[in-house]
Design a protein around this motif. Structure first.
Motif, PDB file in Angstrom:
ATOM      1  N   ALA A  63      38.027  55.482  36.827  1.00 49.27           N
ATOM      2  CA  ALA A  63      37.227  55.235  38.032  1.00 49.27           C
ATOM      3  C   ALA A  63      36.548  53.870  37.927  1.00 49.27           C
ATOM      4  O   ALA A  63      36.508  53.102  38.905  1.00 49.27           O
ATOM      5  CB  ALA A  63      36.196  56.343  38.210  1.00 49.27           C
ATOM      6  N   GLY A  64      36.032  53.563  36.775  1.00 51.88           N
ATOM      7  CA  GLY A  64      35.392  52.257  36.579  1.00 51.88           C
ATOM      8  C   GLY A  64      36.399  51.129  36.752  1.00 51.88           C
ATOM      9  O   GLY A  64      36.077  50.082  37.328  1.00 51.88           O
ATOM     10  N   TYR A  65      37.630  51.285  36.247  1.00 54.50           N
ATOM     11  CA  TYR A  65      38.666  50.272  36.394  1.00 54.50           C
ATOM     12  C   TYR A  65      38.951  50.023  37.862  1.00 54.50           C
ATOM     13  O   TYR A  65      39.016  48.873  38.310  1.00 54.50           O
ATOM     14  CB  TYR A  65      39.926  50.727  35.653  1.00 54.50           C
ATOM     15  N   PHE A  66      39.124  51.087  38.622  1.00 55.53           N
ATOM     16  CA  PHE A  66      39.417  50.909  40.048  1.00 55.53           C
ATOM     17  C   PHE A  66      38.233  50.298  40.786  1.00 55.53           C
ATOM     18  O   PHE A  66      38.409  49.441  41.659  1.00 55.53           O
ATOM     19  CB  PHE A  66      39.816  52.245  40.705  1.00 55.53           C
ATOM     20  N   VAL A  67      37.033  50.681  40.405  1.00 54.75           N
ATOM     21  CA  VAL A  67      35.854  50.112  41.055  1.00 54.75           C
ATOM     22  C   VAL A  67      35.745  48.621  40.715  1.00 54.75           C
ATOM     23  O   VAL A  67      35.488  47.775  41.584  1.00 54.75           O
ATOM     24  CB  VAL A  67      34.577  50.882  40.648  1.00 54.75           C
ATOM     25  N   ILE A  68      35.933  48.275  39.456  1.00 50.15           N
ATOM     26  CA  ILE A  68      35.845  46.871  39.053  1.00 50.15           C
ATOM     27  C   ILE A  68      36.952  46.058  39.725  1.00 50.15           C
ATOM     28  O   ILE A  68      36.708  44.939  40.209  1.00 50.15           O
ATOM     29  CB  ILE A  68      35.903  46.742  37.523  1.00 50.15           C
ATOM     30  N   ILE A  69      38.162  46.607  39.792  1.00 43.88           N
ATOM     31  CA  ILE A  69      39.268  45.891  40.450  1.00 43.88           C
ATOM     32  C   ILE A  69      38.923  45.663  41.924  1.00 43.88           C
ATOM     33  O   ILE A  69      39.140  44.566  42.462  1.00 43.88           O
ATOM     34  CB  ILE A  69      40.587  46.693  40.323  1.00 43.88           C
ATOM     35  N   ARG A  70      38.397  46.645  42.569  1.00 44.08           N
ATOM     36  CA  ARG A  70      38.022  46.517  43.982  1.00 44.08           C
ATOM     37  C   ARG A  70      36.909  45.468  44.139  1.00 44.08           C
ATOM     38  O   ARG A  70      36.951  44.652  45.072  1.00 44.08           O
ATOM     39  CB  ARG A  70      37.547  47.861  44.553  1.00 44.08           C
ATOM     40  N   LEU A  71      35.949  45.531  43.248  1.00 43.03           N
ATOM     41  CA  LEU A  71      34.868  44.561  43.348  1.00 43.03           C
ATOM     42  C   LEU A  71      35.381  43.128  43.096  1.00 43.03           C
ATOM     43  O   LEU A  71      34.971  42.180  43.793  1.00 43.03           O
ATOM     44  CB  LEU A  71      33.742  44.892  42.352  1.00 43.03           C
ATOM     45  N   LEU A  72      36.276  42.974  42.119  1.00 45.41           N
ATOM     46  CA  LEU A  72      36.856  41.655  41.863  1.00 45.41           C
ATOM     47  C   LEU A  72      37.681  41.178  43.064  1.00 45.41           C
ATOM     48  O   LEU A  72      37.585  39.998  43.474  1.00 45.41           O
ATOM     49  CB  LEU A  72      37.726  41.679  40.611  1.00 45.41           C
ATOM     50  N   ARG A  73      38.469  42.017  43.656  1.00 45.65           N
ATOM     51  CA  ARG A  73      39.263  41.644  44.822  1.00 45.65           C
ATOM     52  C   ARG A  73      38.347  41.264  45.984  1.00 45.65           C
ATOM     53  O   ARG A  73      38.596  40.277  46.696  1.00 45.65           O
ATOM     54  CB  ARG A  73      40.176  42.787  45.266  1.00 45.65           C
ATOM     55  N   PHE A  74      37.316  42.107  46.153  1.00 42.64           N
ATOM     56  CA  PHE A  74      36.386  41.828  47.231  1.00 42.64           C
ATOM     57  C   PHE A  74      35.689  40.486  46.997  1.00 42.64           C
ATOM     58  O   PHE A  74      35.549  39.667  47.924  1.00 42.64           O
ATOM     59  CB  PHE A  74      35.371  42.962  47.335  1.00 42.64           C
ATOM     60  N   GLY A  75      35.304  40.264  45.726  1.00 36.50           N
ATOM     61  CA  GLY A  75      34.641  38.995  45.404  1.00 36.50           C
ATOM     62  C   GLY A  75      35.605  37.822  45.565  1.00 36.50           C
ATOM     63  O   GLY A  75      35.221  36.752  46.042  1.00 36.50           O
ATOM     64  N   MET A  76      36.851  37.935  45.203  1.00 37.04           N
ATOM     65  CA  MET A  76      37.823  36.864  45.343  1.00 37.04           C
ATOM     66  C   MET A  76      38.135  36.598  46.810  1.00 37.04           C
ATOM     67  O   MET A  76      38.272  35.433  47.212  1.00 37.04           O
ATOM     68  CB  MET A  76      39.108  37.199  44.608  1.00 37.04           C
ATOM     69  N   ARG A  77      38.224  37.567  47.578  1.00 35.40           N
ATOM     70  CA  ARG A  77      38.467  37.384  49.002  1.00 35.40           C
ATOM     71  C   ARG A  77      37.285  36.684  49.660  1.00 35.40           C
ATOM     72  O   ARG A  77      37.459  35.818  50.512  1.00 35.40           O
ATOM     73  CB  ARG A  77      38.694  38.721  49.704  1.00 35.40           C
ATOM     74  N   ARG A  78      36.167  37.049  49.238  1.00 39.76           N
ATOM     75  CA  ARG A  78      34.990  36.434  49.802  1.00 39.76           C
ATOM     76  C   ARG A  78      34.896  34.969  49.404  1.00 39.76           C
ATOM     77  O   ARG A  78      34.541  34.117  50.221  1.00 39.76           O
ATOM     78  CB  ARG A  78      33.777  37.177  49.308  1.00 39.76           C
ATOM     79  N   THR A  79      35.160  34.700  48.156  1.00 34.11           N
ATOM     80  CA  THR A  79      35.111  33.311  47.744  1.00 34.11           C
ATOM     81  C   THR A  79      36.227  32.516  48.414  1.00 34.11           C
ATOM     82  O   THR A  79      36.062  31.337  48.690  1.00 34.11           O
ATOM     83  CB  THR A  79      35.211  33.160  46.228  1.00 34.11           C
ATOM     84  N   ASN A  80      37.363  33.073  48.662  1.00 31.05           N
ATOM     85  CA  ASN A  80      38.467  32.389  49.341  1.00 31.05           C
ATOM     86  C   ASN A  80      38.146  32.193  50.818  1.00 31.05           C
ATOM     87  O   ASN A  80      38.571  31.214  51.401  1.00 31.05           O
ATOM     88  CB  ASN A  80      39.766  33.173  49.218  1.00 31.05           C
ATOM     89  N   ARG A  81      37.440  32.965  51.433  1.00 34.56           N
ATOM     90  CA  ARG A  81      37.057  32.840  52.822  1.00 34.56           C
ATOM     91  C   ARG A  81      35.984  31.781  52.981  1.00 34.56           C
ATOM     92  O   ARG A  81      35.962  31.069  53.972  1.00 34.56           O
ATOM     93  CB  ARG A  81      36.497  34.151  53.347  1.00 34.56           C
ATOM     94  N   ILE A  82      35.147  31.681  52.108  1.00 33.34           N
ATOM     95  CA  ILE A  82      34.066  30.735  52.203  1.00 33.34           C
ATOM     96  C   ILE A  82      34.624  29.319  52.012  1.00 33.34           C
ATOM     97  O   ILE A  82      34.191  28.396  52.643  1.00 33.34           O
ATOM     98  CB  ILE A  82      32.991  31.031  51.160  1.00 33.34           C
TER      99      ILE A  82
END
Length: 150
Positions: free
Chosen positions: A130-149
């Motif tokens: 569960a932690g792996y999936f949460v961290i992966i989601r958070l990393l993806r979300f963070g990368m998408r956000r940084t790519n959008r900015i």
């Protein structure tokens, strides 16, 4: 002495004996006491065989009672020995049962520790996944956000 003379002497002796007994019987106080003493003495003498028989019976009963008590004591000693042997056998069986119970308790404790360890491993694995999936989601979300900015 001729035969008739002997018989006369015997008769005369008997008459004198009866007269000797009968003369004191004429006096009231002396006769009652004398005859009473004679009668008591004869009665006591005649009751001696009965008392002896009673003593013999009591002695035989006491011997029988003694034999019965001896037999009972021997039987009780035998029972005591048998019970002591059974007691030692039961003590040995009790010790064996206590060892078996101890072994079963140890086996139950080992099984419980193993089950607790498996439960801990399963919970840890689920938490890591569960932690792996949460961290992966958070990393993806963070990368998408940084790519959008940018």
């Amino acid at each position: 002495m001729h035969k008739p003379t002997k018989s006369r002497l015997i008769r005369l002796s008997l008459i004198l004996l009866v007269a000797g007994i009968a003369l004191p019987a004429g006096e009231r106080t002396a006769s009652a006491n004398y005859l009473g003493n004679v009668y008591d003495s004869i009665e006591q003498f005649s009751s001696l065989p009965d008392e002896i028989n009673q003593l013999k019976n009591n002695y035989n009963q006491a011997l029988q009672e003694l034999d019965r008590v001896k037999n009972d004591a021997e039987r009780l000693l035998e029972q005591n020995g048998t019970l002591a042997e059974q007691n030692s056998n039961l003590a040995e069986q009790n010790q064996q049962l206590n060892q078996m119970v101890h072994q079963l308790q140890e086996a139950e404790a080992v099984r419980k520790r193993g089950a607790d360890r498996l439960k801990t491993i399963a919970i840890t694995a689920v938490a890591l996944a569960a932690g792996y999936f949460v961290i992966i989601r958070l990393l993806r979300f963070g990368m998408r956000r940084t790519n959008r900015i940018k």
